[in-house]
Every structure is written in C-alpha cells, then in structure tokens.
Motif scaffolding. Sequence first.
Motif, mmCIF file in Angstrom:
data_model
loop_
_atom_site.group_PDB
_atom_site.id
_atom_site.type_symbol
_atom_site.label_atom_id
_atom_site.label_comp_id
_atom_site.label_asym_id
_atom_site.label_seq_id
_atom_site.Cartn_x
_atom_site.Cartn_y
_atom_site.Cartn_z
ATOM 1 N N THR A 145 0.948 -1.107 -0.473
ATOM 2 C CA THR A 145 -0.055 0.050 0.234
ATOM 3 C C THR A 145 1.084 1.167 -0.068
ATOM 4 O OG1 THR A 145 -0.410 0.087 2.685
ATOM 5 C CG2 THR A 145 -2.041 -0.732 1.149
ATOM 6 N N THR A 146 0.423 2.532 -0.643
ATOM 7 C CA THR A 146 1.078 3.210 -0.583
ATOM 8 C C THR A 146 0.660 4.639 -0.054
ATOM 9 O OG1 THR A 146 0.477 3.677 -2.704
ATOM 10 C CG2 THR A 146 2.040 2.913 -2.587
ATOM 11 N N THR A 147 -0.899 4.690 -0.299
ATOM 12 C CA THR A 147 -1.919 5.063 0.342
ATOM 13 C C THR A 147 -2.890 5.287 1.560
ATOM 14 O OG1 THR A 147 -3.694 5.004 -0.504
ATOM 15 C CG2 THR A 147 -2.064 6.319 -1.935
ATOM 16 N N LEU A 148 -2.761 5.683 2.410
ATOM 17 C CA LEU A 148 -3.624 5.904 3.693
ATOM 18 C C LEU A 148 -5.429 4.597 3.137
ATOM 19 C CD1 LEU A 148 -5.213 6.056 6.466
ATOM 20 C CD2 LEU A 148 -5.014 8.337 6.381
ATOM 21 N N ALA A 149 -5.808 5.884 1.620
ATOM 22 C CA ALA A 149 -6.850 4.933 2.200
ATOM 23 C C ALA A 149 -6.478 3.616 1.068
ATOM 24 C CB ALA A 149 -7.542 5.799 0.370
ATOM 25 N N GLU A 150 -5.480 3.172 0.713
ATOM 26 C CA GLU A 150 -5.336 1.952 0.237
ATOM 27 C C GLU A 150 -5.087 1.027 1.688
ATOM 28 O OE1 GLU A 150 -3.145 1.197 -3.510
ATOM 29 O OE2 GLU A 150 -2.218 2.188 -1.993
ATOM 30 N N LYS A 151 -4.667 1.655 2.571
ATOM 31 C CA LYS A 151 -4.442 0.699 3.706
ATOM 32 C C LYS A 151 -5.539 0.740 4.931
ATOM 33 C CE LYS A 151 -0.819 1.848 7.734
ATOM 34 N NZ LYS A 151 0.427 2.721 8.190
ATOM 35 N N LEU A 152 -6.479 1.744 4.731
ATOM 36 C CA LEU A 152 -7.990 1.344 5.729
ATOM 37 C C LEU A 152 -8.321 0.285 4.743
ATOM 38 C CD1 LEU A 152 -8.825 5.258 5.903
ATOM 39 C CD2 LEU A 152 -7.910 3.726 7.676
ATOM 40 N N PHE A 153 -8.075 0.514 3.170
ATOM 41 C CA PHE A 153 -8.848 -0.526 2.536
ATOM 42 C C PHE A 153 -8.696 -2.087 3.224
ATOM 43 C CE2 PHE A 153 -10.931 -2.858 -1.604
ATOM 44 C CZ PHE A 153 -11.842 -2.500 -1.082
ATOM 45 N N ALA A 154 -7.100 -2.409 3.309
ATOM 46 C CA ALA A 154 -6.053 -3.926 3.590
ATOM 47 C C ALA A 154 -6.878 -4.021 4.697
ATOM 48 C CB ALA A 154 -5.525 -3.574 3.360
ATOM 49 N N PHE A 155 -6.947 -2.917 5.486
ATOM 50 C CA PHE A 155 -7.645 -3.286 6.656
ATOM 51 C C PHE A 155 -9.572 -3.579 6.717
ATOM 52 C CE2 PHE A 155 -4.520 -0.741 9.859
ATOM 53 C CZ PHE A 155 -4.711 -1.565 10.516
ATOM 54 N N MET A 156 -10.310 -3.140 6.186
ATOM 55 C CA MET A 156 -11.628 -3.750 5.885
ATOM 56 C C MET A 156 -11.934 -4.687 5.338
ATOM 57 S SD MET A 156 -12.932 -0.158 4.204
ATOM 58 C CE MET A 156 -15.012 -0.616 2.593
ATOM 59 N N ILE A 157 -11.352 -5.263 4.145
ATOM 60 C CA ILE A 157 -11.699 -6.431 3.808
ATOM 61 C C ILE A 157 -10.949 -8.064 4.373
ATOM 62 C CG2 ILE A 157 -10.985 -7.658 1.003
ATOM 63 C CD1 ILE A 157 -13.309 -5.183 1.763
ATOM 64 N N LEU A 158 -9.363 -7.309 4.570
ATOM 65 C CA LEU A 158 -9.060 -8.201 5.455
ATOM 66 C C LEU A 158 -8.614 -8.714 6.705
ATOM 67 C CD1 LEU A 158 -5.631 -8.000 3.109
ATOM 68 C CD2 LEU A 158 -8.204 -9.778 2.811
ATOM 69 N N GLY A 159 -9.106 -7.628 8.113
ATOM 70 C CA GLY A 159 -8.935 -7.737 8.947
ATOM 71 C C GLY A 159 -10.283 -8.013 9.699
ATOM 72 N N ASP A 160 -9.896 -8.294 11.237
ATOM 73 C CA ASP A 160 -11.148 -9.120 11.976
ATOM 74 C C ASP A 160 -10.002 -9.044 13.085
ATOM 75 O OD1 ASP A 160 -9.114 -10.580 12.459
ATOM 76 O OD2 ASP A 160 -10.638 -12.274 10.780
ATOM 77 N N ASP A 161 -10.778 -9.362 14.244
ATOM 78 C CA ASP A 161 -10.535 -8.902 15.732
ATOM 79 C C ASP A 161 -8.867 -9.143 15.764
ATOM 80 O OD1 ASP A 161 -10.495 -12.079 14.873
ATOM 81 O OD2 ASP A 161 -10.804 -12.115 17.239
ATOM 82 N N ARG A 162 -8.214 -9.896 15.085
ATOM 83 C CA ARG A 162 -6.268 -10.223 15.128
ATOM 84 C C ARG A 162 -5.855 -9.269 15.013
ATOM 85 N NH1 ARG A 162 -6.444 -15.314 10.691
ATOM 86 N NH2 ARG A 162 -7.904 -13.640 10.035
ATOM 87 N N ALA A 163 -6.869 -7.845 14.079
ATOM 88 C CA ALA A 163 -6.100 -7.001 13.530
ATOM 89 C C ALA A 163 -5.919 -6.276 14.816
ATOM 90 C CB ALA A 163 -6.580 -6.270 12.540
#
Length: 439
Positions: A404-422
């Motif tokens: 990821t190079t932008t904050l938006a990409e980072k947030l998107f990765a959190f919301m698509i791949l993340g769960d309680d482990r994040a």
Amino acid sequence: MVGSAGDVTAFRGEILDFTGDPATLGDAAHRHFPDGLLVVRNGCVAALGPAMEILASVPADAVVTDYRGKLIVPGFVDTHVHYAQTDIIASYGAQLLEWLERYTFPVEACFGDPDHAREVAEFFLDELLRNGTTTAMVFATTHRTSVDAIFEAANARALRLIAGKVLMDRNVPASVRDSADSGYADSKALIARWHGRDRLAYAVTPRFAPTSTERQLELCGRLLDEHPGIFLQSHVAENRGEVAWVAELYPWSRSYLDVYDHYGLLRPRAVYAHCIHLDARDRQRMAATGAAMSFCATSNLFLGSGLFDARAAHDAGVRVGLGTDVGGGTSLSMLRTLDESYKVCQLAGQTLSPFRAFYLATLGGAAALYFDDRIGSFAIGKEADFVVLDPTATPLLARRMARTTTLAEKLFAFMILGDDRAVHATHVLGAPAHRRTSV
Ligand code: GUN
Ligand code: ZN
C-alpha cells in the motif's frame, strides 16, 4: 502543559479520525497524523497532533505508550446488536420470521435467569472489546434481569452503552411475552435505575411492529415523552414477509415505517435496524424527524433480507450507523462488517470508500446515536475510547499492507482482510481494556 503527570497519559503512533462525513466533505473530513500523539487527561482527549510538535507539552514523567507501526482510530460504534443472541450466531437455514421462531425466541427465553444473563453479558462485552468496539446499542430480552446484567457488566468496564428491555406483547411464545402494562412499568423502573448512570443510557425497545399491540406502541411513545433524552431502538423493513405481515396487522398504515411514525416513535435518538424495504417518503420522514438507520450488512446477507441502499439514505439526509446485529449478523467485528458493507454496496451498484467506511464505524455511528459530542473522534474534551490496529496482524494482511502507498489503500486492506486479530489493543477512557496476546 496539558496536566500533571499523575492524570496524563499519551499514545504515539499513526492516528486517524474524522471531523465530518467524507461523502459530503471529501478529504477535509479526516485528520491524519503519520507520527501522531494522542494525549489523554482524566479519560478525555487533552491534545492531538504531530508527535514532534506536542511531545514537549506532555509532562516529562507522563507515561507515553509507543504504538508506532500501528494505526490508532476512535473506538468502533455498533449501533445494533442483541447480546442475548450470542449463542445462536451461525444458526442454519432460515430467513427472518422462521429464524426468530426456531432459534431466537428459545434462546432469549433463558434470560430470566440472572446467572445466565450475567455470564452471557460478560462474554459478549469481552468480545466487543476484543473487536475494538467501545460503544454499542444493545437489545436485551423481555426480562428485566437481562437488562440489569448487561448494564452491570458494561459499567464494570466503564463503557458508554445503550440498552433496553425488549417489549413484545403478542405473536410470541409466553416465555418471552410481556403485556403492554407490565412492559411499560418494567421499562420505567429500568429507566429510573440505569439511564444516565455513569456512561449508560436506556432505550425503549419494542422488538418490531408485529410483536407489539397498538397499545404497547402507544405506551412506548409515552415513555419517550416522559423521559426526555432516552433512546428508542427497533427493527423496520428488513424482510419482505415481515413487511407483508405488518400491512395485515396495521391495515391503516401507509407503510411499515408509518406505523412507528403514527405512535410518535420517529425522533432524535430513535434507531431502526435494517431499513431495507423503504420508499422515498419513508426516508424523508426519517431525515425530517432525526431518526437513524442501522445498516446491518452481515445480517442482511446471512438472513437473505436484501440490500441496504446507502446512497439513498445519504441523499435523503438520514443519519446512518453500522450494526453487527448478532445473532442475525455473523460477526461482532466492525472490520468484518465493513467488508460486507462494501460488498452490499457493490451489489447495489454503489461504492463505499474506505474513508466513509471508517467514518461510519466511528463518528458516523456516534452521530446516529447523538453521542457525537462525547465519542467518535479525538476532538479535545471527548471521551478517549480508541482502538489500535495492527497492519501486520496476519501474514496476508502484512503482505498486502507492504504494497500500500496511500492511507486509503491501508484502510481498505484493514476492512477487507481484517478481523479481531487486527485489533492490537482497545482503550476505554484512555485505560487499556483489551490487549491481543495470542497469534
Ligand atoms: N426483527 C425482529 N427481531 C429481530 C431480531 O432479533 N433480529 C433481526 N435481525 N431482525 C429482527
Ligand atoms: Zn436486530
């Protein structure tokens, strides 16, 4: 100086919050500090800014927790969830009305037992904190004991939480039925005991129009009039069979929502879950009255209910928050909920941007609950509830984050791949309430 060391703590890391809705304000809606400092005094936000600029204002002996490499955001707000349904999450094969009969009413019938209610309430709130959720609007059950249990457990954790006794005086088994008069009296007693105590607030809770008589709905309006500042929570227009049933039970109504409108139940601090099968006039009424919608994506998909129209809600000017709706929903994680919300929007031909998603999970949810003066962002003076997200929580998340190079990409990765482990840590009023230990 922002205080003496004794009552000041600070947290250093990447920090993000919102000052408004990105759907309206665009990039001006968020504040982002790649190396930020959040200063907390007496449980509230005392300062926020670039670490290098404000570190000097922190007392030299104040504890500064180093969360560099992590992302600090305001605590998540779940605007619709049923704690008593924790044990029937993932129940197979039914849509709403059958699901209620087959799984929900039997499990809710057990909450007249205070020990059982307490045990489930403790587990449920620990799960919320493990998932980074620091405020929730919660359905208890018909039983007063169920309300005492969730408020006692929330207060022990210093949580800002809204809950209420479910009102249902028809079309349900006797084990979960009240009467219009007993429901009114029980609600009054619970409001007196809990509303406004510490961070707790009470919600009058008619389950949905099919399980209340007209007299019960009328008494809900009376409770709201008698207790300014209390909340209301219910369900509306979730499932087509339910909508047809309401039309039979209330033949005079223009729409399902109109039933609640008729009894004065659309107003500020009224939150309606689902809001799928509404029309333009319904949305206008919600906007005009200040009532809010809870968008419950995992539940809407799991129970096959339909697709929430986020754009129509926004265009109509209605307040919207996100709900996990467990046990109809399939996760208590707001990150999982954002993932499914994004997909629901995709199916509706709409796009949920990562900024708007994180806004809805934080300040948007707080605004839906009219608590945005106290929680939902790091504005000075607000209660310092926050979650610390770990971009390296899983191998796949770490691998995707590395690209990821932008904050938006980072947030998107959190919301698509993340769960309680994040969720690396959750803080309530600045104090640690959960810290992830296992891998
Ligand atoms: N409508 C009435 N009660 C409920 C409930 O418990 N869950 C959901 N998803 N919808 C409802
Ligand atoms: Zn629900």
